[in-house]
Design an enzyme around this catalytic site. Structure first.
Site, PDB file in Angstrom:
ATOM      1  N   GLY A 182       0.514   5.869   0.312  1.00 37.34           N
ATOM      2  CA  GLY A 182      -0.304   7.053   0.508  1.00 37.34           C
ATOM      3  C   GLY A 182       0.486   8.269   0.103  1.00 37.34           C
ATOM      4  CB  SER A 183      -0.435  11.836  -0.032  1.00 40.23           C
ATOM      5  OG  SER A 183      -1.512  11.667  -0.921  1.00 40.23           O
ATOM      6  N   GLY A 214       0.831  -1.191   0.000  1.00 40.23           N
ATOM      7  CA  GLY A 214       0.000   0.000   0.000  1.00 40.23           C
ATOM      8  C   GLY A 214       0.864   1.239   0.000  1.00 40.23           C
ATOM      9  CB  THR A 271       5.700   3.001   1.356  1.00 39.80           C
ATOM     10  OG1 THR A 271       6.797   2.959   2.291  1.00 39.80           O
ATOM     11  CG2 THR A 271       6.068   3.902   0.179  1.00 39.80           C
ATOM     12  CB  VAL A 272       1.572   0.211   3.827  1.00 36.15           C
ATOM     13  CG1 VAL A 272       1.247  -0.860   4.862  1.00 36.15           C
ATOM     14  CG2 VAL A 272       0.959   1.547   4.226  1.00 36.15           C
ATOM     15  CE  LYS A 283      -0.703   2.566   8.517  1.00 37.90           C
ATOM     16  NZ  LYS A 283      -1.723   3.470   9.092  1.00 37.90           N
ATOM     17  CG  ASP A 317      -9.802   9.909   7.485  1.00 35.60           C
ATOM     18  OD1 ASP A 317     -10.814  10.241   6.825  1.00 35.60           O
ATOM     19  OD2 ASP A 317      -8.733   9.572   6.963  1.00 35.60           O
TER      20      ASP A 317
END
Length: 363
Positions: free
Chosen positions: A24-25, A22, A28-29, A44, A140
């Protein structure tokens, strides 16, 4: 706040990083393995200044949590590169092999059966009850931030935007409020910047139930125009469109969550006694709440539904960054065309991305 063990770093060399699962902005994951035990977990990572702030906030929140309804932090590692002065944070999390509820819906026809939604909603509420009891607002909540275990259990995840109301200072609260959350799931009072409380999570829960039931983000009728969507959520007297196929109990549950006046919104404790999640009056007349589920196959009985909306599902999401207030920097992170007939995790518009982490999926 009760917590069993803080996020302590494992010994260097005791773990190895696997494939990217995965991104994200802000980082990374990766899948990871404990070389001493063979156990799997996820890590993460972030090196950007903004990503580090979100990840550090998540680590601070998680190190004090101990609940079967929230994802567990199993360690963290902070490194500094002497030559460049760069700081890197790795946050180690338990591995939830089912992925996010958005992943699950995609794999089982795009939407979830109401019986399954009842089960998942009940466990989400248990997680919210625990957080709110300890003074934490998730900020969120959406399908991408709820993870599924192999036995059908779900846990709240992605606490980068969360706020600890008991211990946060004005600066940290302002940071999370200004940068966090996903507008289509956010409560009207939050978008109006009138304050943040536990009731905001309850509004987001209602939006998440709609997302599970329809396979689309809430407010799908205005998603093609981001500014119009923000204004409608914040300033109108409307609510997202309810699923037309929902039971009376489901519709009443949504009404209790999506009450525009936060003072009249039901709390997590009150909602846990609602027939929609207690199973007193299920869709088929039977009690649908199960205390123990031994396999995902026993609950993921998927039925395809139409959500009854007749809006044009094609939208152009290319925007000029200057059109949007700085209060919502995440509105302009992505661009391009999408078709809302795609599964829910593929169709999120600019409004549907908070820039937080992409949830880990099993394959």
């Amino acid at each position: 706040m009760v917590g069993h063990g803080q996020c302590l770093s494992p010994q260097p060399g005791d773990w190895m990083k696997g494939k990217l699962v995965g991104s994200g902005s802000f980082g990374t994951v990766h899948l990871a393995m404990n070389k001493a035990t063979g156990a799997l977990f996820v890590v993460k990572s972030s090196q950007s200044e903004l990503g580090l702030k979100f990840l550090e906030n998540e680590a601070n929140i998680l190190e004090n949590l101990s609940s079967p309804y929230t994802v567990q932090c199993i360690g963290k590692d902070v490194t500094n590169t002497a030559s460049t002065g760069e700081k890197r944070l790795d946050l180690f999390m338990e591995y939830m092999c089912g992925g996010s509820l958005a992943d699950v819906a995609e794999k089982f026809g795009g939407v979830l059966d109401e019986r399954v939604i009842r089960l998942y909603t009940r466990e989400i509420l248990q997680g919210l009850k625990y957080l709110h009891k300890n003074g934490i607002v998730h900020c969120d909540l959406k399908c991408k931030n709820v993870l599924l275990g192999s036995s059908g259990n779900v846990k709240l995840a992605d606490f980068g935007c969360a706020i600890d109301l008991k211990h946060s200072n004005e600066r940290s609260t302002h940071f999370c409020k200004s940068m966090g959350g996903t507008p289509l799931w956010m409560a009207p009072e939050v978008l109006r910047n009138e304050g943040l409380d536990f009731a905001a999570d309850i509004w987001s829960l209602g939006c998440t139930v709609i997302e599970m039931a329809t396979g689309r983000p809430p407010w799908g009728d205005v998603v093609s125009n981001p500014m119009a969507a923000v204004l409608k959520i914040a300033c109108s007297d409307g609510v997202p469109q309810f699923p037309v196929h929902f039971s009376k109990q489901g519709l009443d549950f949504l009404a209790k969550c999506l009450e525009r006046n936060p003072k009249r919104r039901w709390t997590s404790e009150e909602l846990l006694n609602h027939p929609f999640v207690t199973g007193e009056l299920s869709v088929d007349g039977r009690n649908s709440v199960k205390e123990d589920v031994c396999s995902p196959a026993s609950v993921l009985d998927i039925r395809n539904y139409e959500d009854g909306s007749d809006e044009d599902d094609s939208e152009d999401e290319s925007h000029d960054g200057g059109e949007f207030p700085s209060r919502f920097p995440f509105l302009v992170m992505q661009s391009g065309r999408r078709n809302s007939a795609l599964p829910m995790q593929q169709q999120e518009s600019d409004l549907g991305s908070s820039g937080t982490w992409v949830t880990v999926r099993s394959g």
